[in-house]
Design an enzyme around this catalytic site. Structure first.
Site, PDB file in Angstrom:
ATOM      1  N   LYS A 273     -13.287   4.664   7.832  1.00 39.36           N
ATOM      2  CA  LYS A 273     -13.673   5.749   6.926  1.00 39.36           C
ATOM      3  C   LYS A 273     -15.195   5.847   6.826  1.00 39.36           C
ATOM      4  CE  LYS A 273     -12.956   6.909   2.034  1.00 39.36           C
ATOM      5  NZ  LYS A 273     -13.819   6.044   1.261  1.00 39.36           N
TER       6      LYS A 273
ATOM      7  N   HIS B 120       0.835  -1.196   0.000  1.00 39.34           N
ATOM      8  CA  HIS B 120       0.000   0.000   0.000  1.00 39.34           C
ATOM      9  C   HIS B 120       0.872   1.249   0.000  1.00 39.34           C
ATOM     10  CE1 HIS B 120      -3.438  -2.341   0.088  1.00 39.34           C
ATOM     11  NE2 HIS B 120      -3.663  -2.433   1.368  1.00 39.34           N
TER      12      HIS B 120
END
Length: 994
Positions: free
Chosen positions: A641, A172
Site C-alpha cells: 500500500k 482479518h
C-alpha cells in the site's frame, strides 16, 4: 470437469426457473452473452447491459446479483473438487513417474562445495526449481530429486531435524461467506461425490444418479433461500468458532496423514534417515489474540479463546478414547501384559476408586479397556475444569484426578502403545491419537499476541507521568534517551506498575494483556502463548518497551535474563523494512537482549547484572523458549500500500537477505514470519512458488506464514486439498533450503532490481499519494464505504484516527475495493513504467536480460507471474464504467484524467509482461488458470454492471436525504442490501476479496 460444469449450470438454471421464472433465466443468459470471448467488457456491451439493468426494479436486480453469486460459488466447488482429484492423482502416480527425475542435469553437490556456488551455467535454476516439482509438489517427487542431485544425506538430515513450518490463521475481514453457506457448499460437495460414484460404478442402477441429481437440486434450492449476508457483526469469539471449524472438520484428523506421507516417502529414497518430529508442521492463530486496531479483543476474550480451543481438543480426545475402549478388547487370557501397565492400574484404582468399583467386574480380564476408562475419566474431569475456567468460576473438581498438561495424557497413551508393541500388537487409532496429541497438545494452536507499537509507548508515558519517574514526558524523549532509560530499568526487579491500575482504559488494557499472558502460561503451559508481535515497529525502543511491560508481568526475570515471551518486531512500510537492519543489529548488541535469546546469562559469556535487588526470584514456567531463535515478521500489505507491488516485494527480499546475514554474525537463528494476505496485492498467490523465490539462506528449514480469511476456505475445506497445500509448503521449504541457485547474490542483477524498484515506487506514489484528485477518485469510484458496512469482521476497516485518508485505511479494504471494480491496481501499478524506462536505455539488450531473468531467477519470475495473473483479472473497460457512472458530474472531468493515467499504465504493463514472458496472451503458460479466469471474467461483467447500478441508486438516495428531497421507490436498506449482495458475488467470482 467440463461435464461437471455442464451439470451444475443445468441445476443452476433449473433452480432459478423454479424460484424466479423463465424470464429471469433469459435475462441472465442475455447478460452473459454480451461478454467478449476473453471475458472482458466491450464498449458496445456496456451500453446494452446498462439499458437492460436500468429497467430492473430492486427485487429483480437483487435476484440477478444473487443468481450470479450462486453461480460463482458452484463453479468454485467444481474447481476445488477438480483440484483435489488432480492433487490426489498426482500423488498416487508419483511413484510411477519418478523416473522423470533422470531428465535433470547431473549436478555434483558435494559437502565441500558451497551451497550457493552451484553451477548456474548448466541449466540448474528455475527450470529445476519449478518445472518438475510444479507438476508434483509432493514428497514423492522431492526426495528422488534430492537423491538425483547428490545432495548429501547428512545435510538433508540436519534440515529435517530442524524443520519447522508454522501456518498462522488470522481473523482479518476477508471471510465474506457465512458459515451457514459453507455448510451448504460442503453438502453439495458430498452430493457431487455421490453423483461421481453412481455414474462410474458399474453395478449402479440408473435411478441412483437421477436421485442424487434430485437431491442436488433440492440442496441448491435450500441454498437459494438462505441469506448470504451475515445477520450481525461477528464477535471475536464467533471468529474463533469460524477458525476452529477447519480444525474440527479437516485438520484434526488430517494432520497425522501429512506426517505419514513424509515418513513413507523419505524411507523410499533415504531409508537410513530419521523422519522429522510429528509436529514439523504446526498451527498458530491470531484469532482472539490479535488486538492491533481491534478494541473487541480484550484480555478476557484471549483467555476465553484459549479455553475454547482446549474444549474442542478435549472433546475430540474423549471421542477417540471411547473408540479405543471399543477397539482394545484384548483379554489377559490370550495376551500378556507388562508389569508397568498393571502397576499403573493399581495407582489408578487408588485415585479413581469409583471407576474401579463401576468397571472392574466388567473389565476384570481386559486391562486396556480398564486403563482407557481411567484415562477417559481424567479427560472428562479436565474438560469440566476447563469449562469452569472459561466461565471464570472456581473449579468445583479441583482435587479430582485430571491431566494438567497434554504431556501427562501422552505419557499414558505411550504406556499403552509400549505394551501393545512388546506383545506384538499395534493399533492405528492409537497411533493417530498419539500423533494428534504430539502436534496439538492441549492447546490446538499457539496464540500470537499482536499490538501496535505506539500503544506501548503511550501506556508507558501515562504510567511514568503518574509515578513522576522522569523529569519530562516519556513520549518527548529522543530514541537514544528512551533506549538508555529502558535499558537501565530492565536491569532491576523493582516493580514499576502498581497492582491496582489507576490508569486510563487503554493503558490498563495493555497492562492486563501482559498479565493474561502470564496467567495463560501458568494454566496452559508456555506453548499456548509465547509470541508478542509489535506491528509498525520502527525502533529499538519499540522492542524494549514490550520487554519492560513483560518484566512487570513476570514474563521476564532481568536478574538472570530468562523469559517466556518471544518479542517479534513486525516491519511493514518500506522505510521500516530498510530500517530493520539497524534495529536488529542494535538489539543484538545489547547484552541483556542477547542473553534473553540465549536462555539467560548462564548460557552466555555476558556478565550478569548486579544482583542486589531484595525481591524474590520470579517463578517462571519450567519450559523455556527455543534458544537463540529470533523471529522477525515482514508485512506485505502495508509495504505494498505504501510503495506498490514491485518495490514491496524487492524490499522484503532484500530485508530477508540482510537480516539473515546479521543473525549469522551474532550466531542467532532467524525465523522469518511472512505476513501474506489472500490477494496478490497483499503478498498472496501460489505459496509454493513464493517460497522457492525467497533467498535460500533466509529459510533454513524454518518458515512462518499467515493464512487469512478467504484462503482458509479455498485451502482447508477439503482434506486432500489441505494435505496437498501443507505438503507443497513443506516441500518448498526443504527445496529452497537445500537447492539454492545463487542468483540472488549476483550483484549486477540486484542493482538492476534496485533501479526497477525505485522507479516503480516513484511512479506508484506519484499517483496514490501525489495526485491531488486521487483520494476523491478512490472514494467515489470504488465501493469502499459500502465494504466498510459488511458485517464480516469484528475489526473496523480503518485505524482509529478519525480521518478518511489512505494512512488510516487498512490494507484489506484498500485491496478489496480495487478488486471489486476490476482495477486490481495495488497488484501491478508502477511495474510497467519501471520496466519501460529500463528498456528505453538499451531496448534489445535489456529485453534479452529481462527475459533471462524470467527464465533463471526465481524471484523475478515470481514477481512477473503474479503481475501476469493479476492483469488477466483486470477489466479496464469495466473500471471505466465505474468512473463514468459513479463520479459526481462536477468531478467527472478530473476523474477521467486519473482513469486515463491508470489505463495507460495498465496497457503498458500488459504489453511488457507479454514481451518478457513471450506469451501471445496473458496466462498462455497456464492454460487451466487462463480458462478459469476467462470463465469467471465473463460472468463477473454483468454482475459489475448490476453493482454500479445499485451503488448509483444508493448514493443518489443518500444525496437526496441530505438535501431533504427523496423520490426513490426503494428504502436505503433495500439499496444497501442489493449493493452488498453484489460485493459478495464479485468476491466469489474473483475468488478474492482483500
Amino acid at each position: 470437469m467440463r461435464h461437471r460444469l455442464q451439470v451444475v449450470e443445468e441445476l443452476w438454471e433449473s433452480v432459478l426457473r423454479q424460484e424466479c421464472g423463465q424470464k429471469m433465466v433469459d435475462l441472465l443468459r442475455q447478460l452473459r452473452d454480451l461478454c467478449s470471448p476473453e471475458g472482458q467488457t466491450t464498449n458496445g456491451q456496456a451500453s446494452s447491459a446498462v439499458e437492460l439493468i436500468e429497467q430492473l426494479n430492486i427485487n429483480e436486480a437483487i435476484r440477478a446479483a444473487r443468481a450470479f453469486a450462486l453461480y460463482f460459488q458452484l463453479i468454485n466447488i467444481i474447481e476445488q473438487e477438480y483440484e483435489q482429484k488432480q492433487q490426489l492423482n498426482r500423488y498416487t502416480d508419483a511413484d510411477a513417474d519418478s523416473s522423470e527425475v533422470d531428465d535433470f542435469p547431473s549436478i555434483i553437490y558435494s559437502t565441500n562445495q558451497r551451497e550457493d556456488d552451484l553451477p548456474i551455467t548448466k541449466g540448474f535454476g528455475s527450470d529445476i526449481l519449478t518445472t518438475q516439482v510444479k507438476q508434483k509438489g509432493t514428497f514423492a517427487a522431492l526426495f528422488p530429486l534430492l537423491f538425483q542431485l547428490n545432495v548429501p544425506p547428512q545435510q538433508i538430515q540436519r534440515l529435517i531435524s530442524q524443520l519447522d513450518v508454522r501456518l498462522v490463521f488470522t481473523a482479518h475481514p476477508t471471510e465474506i461467506v457465512r458459515h451457514t453457506i459453507r455448510d451448504k457448499q460442503r453438502q453439495v460437495v458430498n452430493l457431487l461425490q455421490q453423483l461421481d460414484a453412481s455414474e462410474h460404478r458399474a453395478s449402479a442402477y440408473p435411478w441412483e444418479a437421477a436421485e442424487v441429481r434430485e437431491r442436488l437440486l433440492e440442496e441448491i434450492r435450500l441454498w437459494w433461500r438462505t441469506d448470504e449476508l451475515h445477520q450481525f457483526k461477528p464477535t471475536v469469539l464467533d471468529e474463533v468458532d469460524y477458525a476452529l471449524h477447519y480444525f474440527q472438520e479437516v485438520l484434526f484428523d488430517g494432520i497425522p496423514q501429512l506426517y505419514k506421507r513424509f515418513k513413507y516417502n523419505l524411507s523410499q529414497t533415504f531409508p537410513w534417515l530419521e523422519p522429522p518430529s510429528t509436529n514439523f508442521c504446526s498451527f498458530g492463530s491470531w484469532v482472539g489474540s490479535d488486538r492491533d486496531g481491534n478494541p473487541s479483543v480484550t484480555p478476557e476474550v484471549t483467555w476465553k479463546t484459549a479455553c475454547y480451543q482446549r474444549k474442542m481438543l478435549l472433546d475430540r480426545y474423549i471421542q477417540s478414547v471411547k473408540k479405543l475402549i471399543e477397539l482394545l478388547s484384548i483379554s489377559m487370557h490370550w495376551s500378556d501384559v507388562l508389569p508397568d501397565l498393571l502397576e499403573s492400574l493399581e495407582l489408578d484404582q487408588s485415585q479413581l476408586s469409583e471407576v474401579y468399583d463401576a468397571l472392574a467386574l466388567r473389565y476384570r480380564q481386559e486391562p486396556y479397556r480398564l486403563k482407557l476408562s481411567y484415562i477417559l475419566t481424567r479427560l472428562e474431569n479436565t474438560r469440566d475444569r476447563n469449562l469452569s475456567l472459561y466461565n471464570r468460576e472456581t473449579p468445583s473438581n479441583e482435587d479430582a484426578p485430571m491431566y494438567r498438561s497434554g504431556a501427562d495424557f501422552l505419557a499414558e497413551l505411550r504406556l499403552i502403545q509400549r505394551n501393545l508393541t512388546e506383545t506384538g500388537l499395534s493399533c492405528q487409532e492409537l497411533e493417530n491419537l498419539i500423533c494428534q496429541v504430539e502436534i496439538f497438545d492441549f492447546n490446538l494452536t499457539q496464540l500470537d499476541i499482536r499490538q501496535e507499537s505506539s500503544r506501548h509507548a503511550d501506556a508507558l508515558n501515562e504510567i511514568l507521568e503518574y509515578l513522576q519517574v522522569l523529569p519530562q514526558s516519556y513520549n518527548d524523549l529522543t530514541e537514544e534517551e528512551r533506549v538508555a532509560w529502558l535499558t537501565t530499568e530492565l536491569q532491576t526487579r523493582r516493580p514499576l506498575i502498581p497492582a491496582e491500575l489507576p490508569f486510563s482504559e487503554k493503558t490498563n488494557d495493555v497492562i492486563e494483556t501482559f498479565r493474561v499472558v502470564r496467567s495463560l502460561q501458568q494454566e496452559f503451559g508456555i506453548n499456548i502463548c509465547q509470541t508478542y508481535i509489535i506491528s509498525m515497529c520502527r525502533d529499538v525502543s519499540d522492542v524494549l518497551e514490550v520487554l519492560l511491560l513483560a518484566k512487570e508481568a513476570r514474563l521476564f526475570d532481568p536478574l538472570i535474563a530468562v523469559g517466556t515471551i518471544q518479542i517479534v518486531p513486525l516491519f511493514e512500510t518500506v522505510e521500516d523494512l530498510q530500517r530493520s537492519r539497524s534495529v536488529m543489529r542494535q538489539l543484538f548488541e545489547l547484552p541483556l537482549y542477547r542473553a534473553l535469546l540465549a536462555g539467560g546469562y548462564a548460557k552466555t559469556k555476558v556478565e550478569t547484572i548486579d544482583a542486589s535487588s531484595p525481591s524474590l526470584p520470579l517463578p517462571l514456567p519450567s519450559a523455556s523458549l527455543t534458544p537463540n531463535l529470533q523471529e522477525v515478521m515482514l508485512g506485505y500489505s502495508d509495504s505494498n500500500k505504501d510503495s506498490g507491488f514491485l518495490s514491496s516485494n524487492w524490499e522484503i527480499h532484500k530485508a530477508q537477505k540482510s537480516l539473515q546475514k546479521i543473525a549469522e554474525e551474532y550466531n542467532v537463528n532467524l525465523r522469518i514470519f511472512h505476513g501474506r494476505g489472500g490477494s496478490v496485492g497483499r503478498g498472496g498467490g501460489p505459496a509454493y512458488e513464493a517460497i522457492l523465490a525467497q533467498p535460500g539462506n533466509s529459510i533454513n528449514g524454518r518458515i512462518k506464514i499467515t493464512e487469512q480469511g478467504e484462503v482458509l476456505a479455498s485451502k482447508y475445506s477439503l482434506l486432500d486439498l489441505a494435505l496437498y497445500h501443507m505438503e507443497t509448503i513443506t516441500t518448498a521449504v526443504i527445496q529452497a533450503s537445500l537447492l539454492r541457485t545463487g542468483f540472488d547474490d549476483i550483484e549486477p542483477w540486484n542493482e538492476i532490481m534496485e533501479e526497477l524498484s525505485a522507479r516503480s515506487r516513484q511512479h506508484y506514489r506519484s499517483l496514490i499519494y501525489e495526485q491531488p484528485d486521487f483520494i476523491d477518485f478512490f472514494h467515489q469510484v470504488t465501493p469502499i464505504e459500502e465494504i466498510s458496512q459488511l458485517q464480516i469482521s469484528s475489526r473496523p476497516a480503518r485505524r482509529p484516527s478519525g480521518k478518511k485518508d489512505l494512512s488510516s485505511l487498512r490494507a484489506i479494504p484498500w485491496v478489496f475495493s480495487w478488486t471489486q471494480t476490476r482495477f486490481l491496481l495495488p497488484s501491478w501499478y508502477g511495474v510497467g513504467t519501471a520496466l519501460q524506462e529500463f528498456l528505453d536505455e538499451k531496448p534489445e539488450e535489456h529485453l534479452k536480460l529481462l527475459r533471462y531473468f524470467y527464465l533463471k531467477w526465481p524471484f523475478f519470475k515470481m514477481v512477473v507471474s503474479k503481475v501476469e495473473m493479476t492483469l488477466a483479472k483486470v477489466d479496464i473497460q469495466m473500471g471505466r464504467h465505474y468512473v463514468q457512472e459513479l463520479s459526481n458530474p462536477e468531478d467527472k472531468p478530473r476523474f477521467e484524467k486519473v482513469f486515463d493515467q491508470i489505463a495507460k499504465e495498465f496497457y503498458l504493463t500488459r504489453d511488457l509482461v507479454l514481451k518478457i514472458t513471450g506469451h501471445q496472451k496473458l496466462l498462455d503458460g497456464d492454460p487451466i488458470l487462463q480458462r478459469s479466469v476467462q470463465l469467471r471474467n465473463g460472468t463477473i461483467v454483468p454482475l459489475g454492471f448490476i453493482q454500479v447500478s445499485l451503488l448509483k441508486r444508493l448514493r443518489q438516495y443518500k444525496s437526496a436525504t441530505t438535501s431533504g428531497v427523496i423520490h426513490s421507490r426503494y428504502s436505503k436498506g433495500e439499496l444497501l442490501r442489493g449493493a452488498l449482495l453484489t460485493i459478495n458475488g464479485i468476491a466469489a467470482g474473483m475468488r478474492n476479496t482483500g
